[in-house]
Write a protein that holds these residues in place. Structure first.
Motif, mmCIF file in Angstrom:
data_model
loop_
_atom_site.group_PDB
_atom_site.id
_atom_site.type_symbol
_atom_site.label_atom_id
_atom_site.label_comp_id
_atom_site.label_asym_id
_atom_site.label_seq_id
_atom_site.Cartn_x
_atom_site.Cartn_y
_atom_site.Cartn_z
ATOM 1 N N THR A 372 0.828 -1.208 0.000
ATOM 2 C CA THR A 372 0.000 0.000 0.000
ATOM 3 C C THR A 372 0.862 1.258 0.000
ATOM 4 O OG1 THR A 372 -0.187 -0.011 2.426
ATOM 5 C CG2 THR A 372 -1.892 -1.171 1.178
ATOM 6 N N LYS A 405 -4.018 0.571 -4.965
ATOM 7 C CA LYS A 405 -5.342 0.964 -4.486
ATOM 8 C C LYS A 405 -5.425 2.473 -4.272
ATOM 9 C CE LYS A 405 -8.746 0.177 -0.838
ATOM 10 N NZ LYS A 405 -8.961 1.626 -0.648
ATOM 11 N N ASP A 406 -4.419 3.049 -3.628
ATOM 12 C CA ASP A 406 -4.442 4.489 -3.383
ATOM 13 C C ASP A 406 -4.285 5.273 -4.678
ATOM 14 O OD1 ASP A 406 -4.851 4.286 -0.676
ATOM 15 O OD2 ASP A 406 -2.733 4.311 -0.165
ATOM 16 N N ARG A 408 -5.461 4.346 -7.530
ATOM 17 C CA ARG A 408 -6.789 4.277 -8.143
ATOM 18 C C ARG A 408 -7.752 5.237 -7.460
ATOM 19 N NH1 ARG A 408 -7.654 -0.630 -7.226
ATOM 20 N NH2 ARG A 408 -9.073 -0.442 -5.466
ATOM 21 N N ASP A 409 -7.716 5.290 -6.104
ATOM 22 C CA ASP A 409 -8.627 6.172 -5.375
ATOM 23 C C ASP A 409 -8.319 7.644 -5.644
ATOM 24 O OD1 ASP A 409 -9.792 3.925 -4.348
ATOM 25 O OD2 ASP A 409 -8.765 4.029 -2.401
ATOM 26 N N ILE A 410 -7.044 7.991 -5.735
ATOM 27 C CA ILE A 410 -6.642 9.373 -5.976
ATOM 28 C C ILE A 410 -6.873 9.766 -7.432
ATOM 29 C CG2 ILE A 410 -4.619 10.908 -6.080
ATOM 30 C CD1 ILE A 410 -3.550 9.391 -3.620
ATOM 31 N N GLN A 432 -3.461 -1.741 -13.089
ATOM 32 C CA GLN A 432 -3.519 -1.295 -11.698
ATOM 33 C C GLN A 432 -2.116 -0.885 -11.246
ATOM 34 O OE1 GLN A 432 -5.423 -4.720 -9.739
ATOM 35 N NE2 GLN A 432 -7.218 -3.418 -9.430
#
Length: 462
Positions: A372, A405-406, A408-410, A432
């Motif tokens: 992460t 994941k971060d 993608r979120d950002i 990804q």
């Protein structure tokens, strides 16, 4: 001023050997147990603990006696630690006789060697407060004070028990040492947490905080900053009047988040980092110092599973030829199983830290271990990874990796275009991706910290 005595024996101290050791004070002493039976105490009149003897620990990891005591002992060996109360002058001799008797029966050596005897020590201890604490030297309403004089203060099972009992009672733990004593990595982390404190007693300047340098005084039952008339804290000269270290430490702090399933094997990400940076896997792991168990991810995983839903805090160590130490915290969350790793490696002035291995490591952690975040730093500090009571330079950020994941979120577009003179490298699958940000060369502290701060602000804006 020796308070701790340790028997290092090639054979396990069985019941008869322990009885022989505990008889060092003659038949007039009582025996009690604390910490769920893990600590045996020899007690004088009124139940005052004179000597606390920990359960023997089988150490199978090479180099632990050298790291913590400065002596070489071949593995495997049994580590039996006795701590003498400072309230009774005869207690130190009693601890030496306990360990000396174990060595006489089982072979091995005693640290410090000069304390080992087999004499029967005549004690005349009086009752005193604090009998419920495992050899705490001073106990007040707010603070438990422990005096320690050994080369390295380590987070032993005994010290962990002292921390647990003092915390449960709402007290601070303050460890007082002479100026030649250093802290191990776990002990430093523990004493850096408020309200705990490392107090250094220096003959030239009195008491000061070994981590911040603040001059201290004893007031209202605790060590507190010695403020000037206008309320300002002062820094002890002994803390700042040192030559900066020419050795360096490489620090890798990263977090992984795994799906919670029966096939999960913990410790693999840490092992991958160790292998990438040193060429070998960790040498051992444990829950306290000395680190005693050979590296076995399966055993580590089984322990963490047995403690769910609570977290598990573990430590790992490398081989003696490459100083390396890590803490690993395993937490069960609503989204999976989180591993929080802090790995530190030491290098002499003639050695080069493997900075070229950081980006490949980040990609491997992204691809295979659900990374992460990862922050890599360099600092000027001791190669042996211990902390002296002197001013040390803070770490300087080298690189930062943001997991898929971060990103993608950002948003990939926003994340890869910070308002800085840098461009991140895309890692992992194109669908990804993770992003790896260079922050500097590990030399310019102000520039690197400013860059990291502005990068963090940019990412949070999304």
């Amino acid at each position: 001023m020796t308070k701790d005595v340790i028997a290092l024996t090639p054979k396990m101290p069985d019941t008869w050997a322990l009885l022989a050791g505990l008889y060092a004070g003659g038949p007039g002493l009582d025996v009690s147990a604390t910490a769920d039976g893990a600590v045996i105490q020899l007690c004088g009149h009124g139940g005052r603990p004179l000597v606390s003897v920990e359960a023997p620990v089988l150490v199978q990891v090479p180099g632990e006696a050298r790291r913590l005591l400065g002596i070489d002992v071949p593995v495997p060996f049994w580590w039996t630690e006795a701590r003498a109360s400072t309230a009774v002058p005869e207690a130190a001799r009693l601890a030496g006789s306990v360990c000396g008797r174990l060595n006489a029966l089982l072979g091995g050596t005693t640290w410090p060697s000069a304390t080992a005897t087999t004499e029967v020590v005549d004690t005349d201890a009086v009752a005193a407060s604090g009998a419920d604490q495992p050899a705490v030297d001073v106990l007040t309403d707010s603070t438990a004070v422990v005096l320690i004089d050994r080369p390295v203060v380590a987070l032993t099972s005994w010290l962990s028990e002292v921390l647990r009992t003092t915390s449960a009672a709402g007290r601070a733990l303050q460890i007082v040492t002479p100026p030649h004593v250093r802290l191990s990595c776990p002990a430093r982390t523990t004493l850096a947490q408020v309200p705990n404190r490392w107090v250094v007693q220096d003959p030239a300047c009195g008491y000061y905080d070994g981590l911040s340098g603040a001059a201290l005084r004893w007031q209202d039952g605790t060590f507190t900053p010695d403020l000037t008339g206008d309320g300002r804290a002062t820094v002890a000269d002994a803390f700042t009047s040192v030559t900066p270290s020419s050795e360096r430490q490489l620090i890798i702090a990263f977090r992984t988040l795994h799906p919670a399933d029966e096939q999960l094997m913990l410790g693999r990400a840490l092992e991958a980092a160790w292998q990438s940076l040193t060429g070998t896997a960790p040498a051992g792991w444990g829950t306290a110092e000395p680190v005693n168990l050979p590296w076995r991810p399966r055993q580590l995983t089984d322990l963490a599973r047995s403690r769910v839903p609570g977290p598990t805090q573990l430590i790992a160590i490398g081989h003696p030829d490459r100083p390396s130490f890590a803490t690993l915290r395993v937490t069960r969350t609503t989204t999976g199983v989180e591993e929080d790793v802090h790995l530190t490696l030491g290098y002499s002035k003639d050695e080069t830290a493997p900075l070229d291995a950081i980006k490949p490591l980040a990609e491997a952690l992204v691809t295979d271990h659900h990374l992460t975040t990862m922050l890599t730093s360099l600092r000027q500090a001791r190669r042996d990874l211990t902390t002296p009571p002197h001013l040390e330079a803070p770490p300087i950020p080298h690189s930062f990796t943001l997991g898929p994941k971060d990103v993608r979120d950002i948003g990939l577009t926003h994340a890869r275009r910070p308002p800085l003179d840098l461009r991140p490298t895309q890692l992992g699958p194109a669908a990804q991706p993770a992003l790896h940000y260079p922050l500097g060369d590990g030399a310019g502290a102000d520039h690197a910290w400013t860059t990291l701060r502005r990068l963090a602000q940019h990412l949070k804006q999304a």
